[in-house]
Design a protein around this motif. Structure first.
Motif, mmCIF file in Angstrom:
data_model
loop_
_atom_site.group_PDB
_atom_site.id
_atom_site.type_symbol
_atom_site.label_atom_id
_atom_site.label_comp_id
_atom_site.label_asym_id
_atom_site.label_seq_id
_atom_site.Cartn_x
_atom_site.Cartn_y
_atom_site.Cartn_z
ATOM 1 N N MET A 414 71.270 42.099 75.668
ATOM 2 C CA MET A 414 70.074 42.836 76.080
ATOM 3 C C MET A 414 68.847 42.307 75.353
ATOM 4 O O MET A 414 67.775 42.146 75.943
ATOM 5 C CB MET A 414 70.268 44.333 75.800
ATOM 6 N N SER A 417 67.687 39.143 76.881
ATOM 7 C CA SER A 417 66.968 39.386 78.129
ATOM 8 C C SER A 417 65.533 39.809 77.855
ATOM 9 O O SER A 417 64.601 39.363 78.534
ATOM 10 C CB SER A 417 67.696 40.456 78.957
ATOM 11 N N LEU A 444 71.797 48.937 79.360
ATOM 12 C CA LEU A 444 71.610 47.949 80.418
ATOM 13 C C LEU A 444 71.271 48.619 81.749
ATOM 14 O O LEU A 444 70.341 48.215 82.448
ATOM 15 C CB LEU A 444 72.870 47.101 80.579
ATOM 16 N N ALA A 455 67.699 43.766 82.537
ATOM 17 C CA ALA A 455 68.820 43.316 81.705
ATOM 18 C C ALA A 455 69.474 42.161 82.440
ATOM 19 O O ALA A 455 70.334 42.360 83.305
ATOM 20 C CB ALA A 455 69.810 44.460 81.477
ATOM 21 N N ILE A 457 71.860 40.011 82.607
ATOM 22 C CA ILE A 457 73.150 39.842 81.938
ATOM 23 C C ILE A 457 74.284 39.922 82.955
ATOM 24 O O ILE A 457 74.276 40.792 83.832
ATOM 25 C CB ILE A 457 73.350 40.960 80.881
ATOM 26 N N LEU A 487 73.648 49.360 87.656
ATOM 27 C CA LEU A 487 74.606 48.275 87.484
ATOM 28 C C LEU A 487 75.016 47.725 88.846
ATOM 29 O O LEU A 487 75.102 48.464 89.819
ATOM 30 C CB LEU A 487 75.864 48.772 86.755
ATOM 31 N N PRO A 511 71.751 43.673 85.595
ATOM 32 C CA PRO A 511 73.072 43.608 84.959
ATOM 33 C C PRO A 511 74.196 43.650 85.993
ATOM 34 O O PRO A 511 74.211 44.513 86.867
ATOM 35 C CB PRO A 511 73.096 44.844 84.056
#
Length: 667
Positions: A414, A417, A444, A455, A457, A487, A511
């Motif tokens: 995080m 990012s 996230l 985020a 990721i 997410l 994310p």
């Protein structure tokens, strides 16, 4: 007869600090005190909802902030108002934030200091306290990777040092020699719990020894000591990157938050610390030194009071936020303009595991600063050898072995990012993400919605049963994440999809949980383009077409469905491989169900609370008039996944699926 100096309870050493700097320090320590006193009045008037007071601790926030450069990140907590004011954030924006108005930083979606701002290089906390420590690691890692001589400062309280995130973050920072100042404000109480019940060492600074880390104890009420010592340490860390643990001894003069009060604090202790008030002592000292006089002080106080009142008026006059459902839904994810790339005619038959490895390698080439982090992923190549040889090609700065601390590494991602660097985190097994669950679902997932910080990721999740690995290495735990807004969840079943979808997941600034079924790694082969290509998220694929029934599945279960259909050639079925679970391609599902009139959802996860339940409900809500039978769900048993092969086979739904499918066809 007492002199003015007899009223000073703090020893100041102002050697080599000019008068202008002393006056700036005074103004900066006075402003948060004045704001707090005003906020306490507004709290009683019901004009703000809650307040966490930092009265008595202002010297730490101000001294640390003034020790850092304006382009260096600070990660404060809810008692660090002085960080925000010393970075000269317009007060009306803070006031609007606390009232949930649009001039704030979170569009009314979060309160107090639960926000960040790239403009002022401040990253606010979440209520779970600990994650920001690992986030600071990630920002500091970005500094090192970009060869910047910069330092990051992150705050926590003595209570927060009991959290696992604290220990994980310090360990990672020490192992990687990251330029982080871990600032612990030791004010004696975690809400009402005294330090004697929080830890069993003399000083928190003692813990630095256990991490091979330099540590210092600083008088947190002495603005000069904080400023001079932290400035010197920060200069040293910029030249010689390393983490430093700083324990600031101080005291909180009001309750944890105003409703809790201070009845649990002995009166004599409060009196002792009242005498060490960081603002009043410094004011008296500057008068004694002739730096300020009564006229100067009155002028400064009037100016600050006027500024507060002027900016409060702006905030009070600002209209309340008007709720807009479209705006809310659109701000859960950062906008991602997918660009398909698949003009590659050359293919090669490869395994699922090779597809993942190729996609990672080609993405590392495409994104020159992309970082991969995980346990044993460097020279060893990871538990499944997916990153074997990566160190030779990309180096250990970009292919990083990590300590066994899932939480801190996800938090580090995080931080990367925030500093503008993409990263991939490999969970050695998807099961282990539970040790990093909090930052995934609370940091996230919510960051972009809260303050427009993405985020960027990808968390790789080797998962699934069928390999007799038992309860802690075989879970398919996608349902933990598909119900968490913010997410994205990807779960391919074939090498082609794995390669293309992973490339897209890495390109996506949001994310992504990328599930890779271990049982497919070396058992499934397919012709896959040799060069880099992408596939869109949120688009299912129709593997087989038929007219009698719709089968909906993903991951290894897709192959179980294929085997069942191969055994029963008379069944005419649409077989949908979802490929991504969030976003979910409901259009493809609805179109098929409306055509066939029957639907069955097959998942490897246990039944209750799995995504099959939501898909079934969606079909019932949107396709009810087209259905000729109830929607059926088939899933694993409602038990943890067992180790012994005969028990695991019973647990998995592969055999039960065929019977349920036939029963539904006969309905």
């Amino acid at each position: 007869m007492k002199t003015i100096k007899d009223l000073i309870s703090i020893a100041y050493n102002i050697e080599n600090i000019d008068s202008d700097k002393l006056v700036t320090l005074y103004k900066n320590i006075l402003k948060p005190r004045f704001i707090e006193e005003k906020m306490l009045i507004l709290l009683r008037q019901g004009k703000i909802s809650k307040w966490f007071s930092g009265i008595g601790q202002e010297a730490i926030s101000v001294g640390v902030t003034m020790s850092l450069h304006d382009d260096e990140y600070i990660l404060p907590m809810h008692r660090n108002l002085g960080v925000f004011t010393s970075r000269n954030i317009p007060l009306y924006r803070l006031f609007s934030q606390w009232q949930g108005k649009a001039f704030g930083f979170t569009k009314g979606r979060d309160r107090s200091f639960h926000f960040g701002t790239q403009q002022y290089k401040i990253v606010g906390m979440i209520s779970h306290l600990g994650p920001q420590l690992g986030v600071a690691d990630g920002i500091a890692l970005a500094y090192k990777l970009k060869n910047k001589k910069q330092v990051t400062a992150v705050f926590t309280g003595e209570g927060g040092t009991s959290e696992g995130d604290f220990h994980e973050a310090l360990n990672v920072a020490s192992v990687w020699k990251l330029p982080v100042l871990f600032c612990v404000e030791n004010n004696g109480y975690g809400l009402s719990t005294p330090t004697s019940e929080q830890y069993n060492c003399k000083d928190i600074a003692d813990r630095g020894l256990g991490y091979g880390m330099e540590s210092h104890i600083i008088d947190g009420n002495n603005i000069i000591e904080v400023y001079t010592k932290v400035s010197k340490i920060a200069d040293s860390v910029r030249e010689n990157p390393r983490p430093v643990l700083l324990e600031f001894k101080t005291f909180r003069m009001r309750g944890h938050e105003e409703a809790s009060g201070t009845k649990y604090v002995p009166k004599e202790l409060l009196t002792t610390w009242e005498d060490k008030d960081p603002v009043l002592n410094f004011e008296v000292f500057l008068k004694a030194e002739g730096v300020l006089n009564d006229s100067n002080i009155t002028s400064i106080k009037e100016s600050i009071a006027d500024e507060i009142n002027e900016h409060l008026e702006i905030a009070f006059n600002e209209s309340d936020i008007i709720s807009n459902e479209t705006n809310e839904l659109n701000d859960v994810y950062e906008l991602f303009n997918y660009q398909g790339l698949n003009n590659n005619s050359k293919t090669k038959e490869i395994r699922f595991i090779d597809a993942v490895s190729e996609s990672l390698k080609q993405s590392m080439i495409k994104h020159k600063d992309l970082i991969i982090m995980g346990q044993d992923i460097a020279e060893y190549g990871g538990a499944f050898k997916i990153t074997e040889g990566f160190v030779d090609q990309f180096g250990k700065d970009r292919v990083r072995n990590t300590p066994i601390c899932e939480s801190a590494i996800i938090e580090t991602a995080m931080g990367l990012s925030i500093a503008g660097i993409k990263s991939i985190v490999e969970m050695q097994f998807a099961d282990f993400v539970s040790s990093g669950f909090n930052p995934v679902v609370n940091y996230l997932a919510k960051s972009y919605y809260r303050w427009s910080q993405n985020a960027d990721i990808v968390i790789r999740m080797p998962c699934g049963g069928g390999v007799t690995a038992g309860p802690f290495h075989s879970q398919t735990n996608e349902a933990w994440f598909t119900k968490t807004p913010g997410l994205k969840v990807v779960y391919p079943a074939f090498p082609y999809d794995a390669k293309g979808l992973l490339a897209t997941a890495i390109n996506d600034p949001n994310p992504v949980l990328f599930f890779e079924h271990k049982g497919l790694y070396r058992s499934i082969r397919q012709d896959v383009p040799t060069e880099y290509f992408t596939l869109p998220l949120g688009k299912a694929v129709l593997i087989k077409e038929g007219s009698d029934i719709t089968i909906i599945s993903y991951g290894a279960a897709v192959h179980w469905a294929l085997e069942t259909l191969d055994k029963n050639v008379g069944i005419s079925a649409d077989l949908i491989d979802l490929r991504t679970l969030q976003p979910l391609d409901v259009e493809t599902v609805y179109a098929s169900v409306k055509k066939t009139g029957k639907a069955i959802v097959l998942q490897e996860d246990s039944l209750f609370g799995g995504i099959a339940s939501d898909i079934s409900a969606l079909i019932m809500e949107h396709c009810f008039e087209y259905l000729d039978a109830p929607v059926k769900r088939v899933a694993s048993l409602e038990t943890p996944i067992p180790f012994a092969s005969q028990l695991e086979k019973q647990y998995l739904p592969k055999k039960r699926f065929e019977k349920t499918l036939k029963d539904l066809l006969d309905y």
